[in-house]
Design a protein around this motif. Structure first.
Motif, PDB file in Angstrom:
ATOM      1  N   CYS A  13       7.578 -33.854  26.236  1.00  0.00           N
ATOM      2  CA  CYS A  13       7.093 -33.369  24.938  1.00  0.00           C
ATOM      3  C   CYS A  13       7.828 -34.056  23.796  1.00  0.00           C
ATOM      4  O   CYS A  13       7.222 -34.386  22.760  1.00  0.00           O
ATOM      5  CB  CYS A  13       7.267 -31.853  24.842  1.00  0.00           C
ATOM      6  N   ALA A  14       9.136 -34.290  23.974  1.00  0.00           N
ATOM      7  CA  ALA A  14       9.912 -34.965  22.935  1.00  0.00           C
ATOM      8  C   ALA A  14       9.429 -36.403  22.751  1.00  0.00           C
ATOM      9  O   ALA A  14       9.338 -36.898  21.618  1.00  0.00           O
ATOM     10  CB  ALA A  14      11.391 -34.947  23.295  1.00  0.00           C
ATOM     11  N   GLY A  47       6.002 -36.297  21.153  1.00  0.00           N
ATOM     12  CA  GLY A  47       6.186 -35.795  19.793  1.00  0.00           C
ATOM     13  C   GLY A  47       6.756 -36.845  18.868  1.00  0.00           C
ATOM     14  O   GLY A  47       6.306 -36.990  17.719  1.00  0.00           O
ATOM     15  N   TYR A  48       7.738 -37.606  19.346  1.00  0.00           N
ATOM     16  CA  TYR A  48       8.327 -38.665  18.529  1.00  0.00           C
ATOM     17  C   TYR A  48       7.273 -39.711  18.180  1.00  0.00           C
ATOM     18  O   TYR A  48       7.191 -40.178  17.037  1.00  0.00           O
ATOM     19  CB  TYR A  48       9.489 -39.320  19.273  1.00  0.00           C
ATOM     20  N   GLU A  88       4.989 -38.287  15.497  1.00  0.00           N
ATOM     21  CA  GLU A  88       5.656 -38.078  14.207  1.00  0.00           C
ATOM     22  C   GLU A  88       6.011 -39.396  13.524  1.00  0.00           C
ATOM     23  O   GLU A  88       6.006 -39.485  12.295  1.00  0.00           O
ATOM     24  CB  GLU A  88       6.940 -37.263  14.415  1.00  0.00           C
ATOM     25  N   ALA A  92      -1.345 -29.573  18.640  1.00  0.00           N
ATOM     26  CA  ALA A  92      -0.104 -29.171  19.292  1.00  0.00           C
ATOM     27  C   ALA A  92      -0.358 -28.628  20.688  1.00  0.00           C
ATOM     28  O   ALA A  92       0.306 -28.996  21.654  1.00  0.00           O
ATOM     29  CB  ALA A  92       0.622 -28.141  18.431  1.00  0.00           C
ATOM     30  N   VAL A 125      -1.580 -31.523  23.139  1.00  0.00           N
ATOM     31  CA  VAL A 125      -0.532 -32.431  23.593  1.00  0.00           C
ATOM     32  C   VAL A 125       0.341 -31.756  24.646  1.00  0.00           C
ATOM     33  O   VAL A 125       0.651 -32.354  25.684  1.00  0.00           O
ATOM     34  CB  VAL A 125       0.323 -32.910  22.400  1.00  0.00           C
ATOM     35  N   GLU A 126       0.723 -30.518  24.421  1.00  0.00           N
ATOM     36  CA  GLU A 126       1.566 -29.825  25.389  1.00  0.00           C
ATOM     37  C   GLU A 126       0.851 -29.655  26.721  1.00  0.00           C
ATOM     38  O   GLU A 126       1.457 -29.806  27.788  1.00  0.00           O
ATOM     39  CB  GLU A 126       1.997 -28.471  24.820  1.00  0.00           C
TER      40      GLU A 126
END
Length: 204
Positions: free
Chosen positions: A94-95, A98-99, A102, A184, A187-188
């Motif tokens: 997820c990180a 997410g990066y 973002e 959100a 993606v998860e």
């Protein structure tokens, strides 16, 4: 270190800082040497003193991205220290995605083949950019191995490729269009599906 050496290091870092801010806010197309020099408040030829080629400066900026991503991984791993290896793999996945979502400009720069290849990089520039991925990949391999994978490196590589594809296809709008879900949540769920696909179904 003498004063001139200290100033050189400070200006070198400022050029990287400016480039990192620029790619974060305006994307890779804005990373011209003249624009970076202008925003750093130096002559347009000044970057050549520290970075003999445009690629060497871009590589230094991209390494900053890998350092930031590594810090994010470390923070996630520390926060999930009491969790199972599988949950930590999911958190890192997820990180990673997410990066990418973002900071799409930096993410694109980090994985540009011409920079990863590092052809023409000066030895003094530090490790080859591609080598910056190794500690992050090593962490993933370690966690995947603790999940019981028979071939941790191969499984981790396949999972990384899956997550990278999720990041790119979601960022390009292809997956949201196909799935029609909230960003959100979507993606998860995709990260969960990738982890299940490569590590086996979630434990009961």
């Amino acid at each position: 270190m003498d004063q001139d050496g200290s100033q050189d290091r400070t200006l070198r870092e400022r050029l990287i800082d400016v480039g990192a801010d620029l790619v974060m806010s305006e994307g890779t197309g804005a990373l011209g040497l003249r624009e970076i020099a202008r925003r750093a408040g130096v002559s347009h030829g000044a970057p050549r003193r520290y970075f003999p080629t445009h690629q060497s400066l871009l590589s230094a900026i991209a390494r900053r991205g890998f350092a930031d991503l590594g810090d994010r991984f470390a923070s996630v791993a520390a926060g999930a220290r009491e969790s199972s290896p599988r949950e930590r793999v999911r958190a890192i996945g997820c990180a990673y995605v997410g990066y990418a979502l973002e900071h799409p400009g930096m993410f694109e720069l980090m994985f540009r083949h011409d920079l990863l290849d590092s052809t023409g990089q000066e030895p003094s520039d530090g490790p080859r950019l591609r080598e910056s991925t190794l500690p992050l990949f090593g962490l993933l391999v370690s966690l995947v191995g603790r999940c019981g994978a028979a071939e941790p490196a191969v499984t981790a590589a396949a999972l990384w490729a899956n997550l990278h594809g999720v990041a790119q296809l979601w960022g390009w709008g292809s997956l949201p269009l196909a799935l029609g879900e909230d960003a959100a949540v979507g993606v998860e769920r995709l990260v969960d599906a990738a982890v299940d696909a490569h590590l086996g179904g979630a434990p009961a």
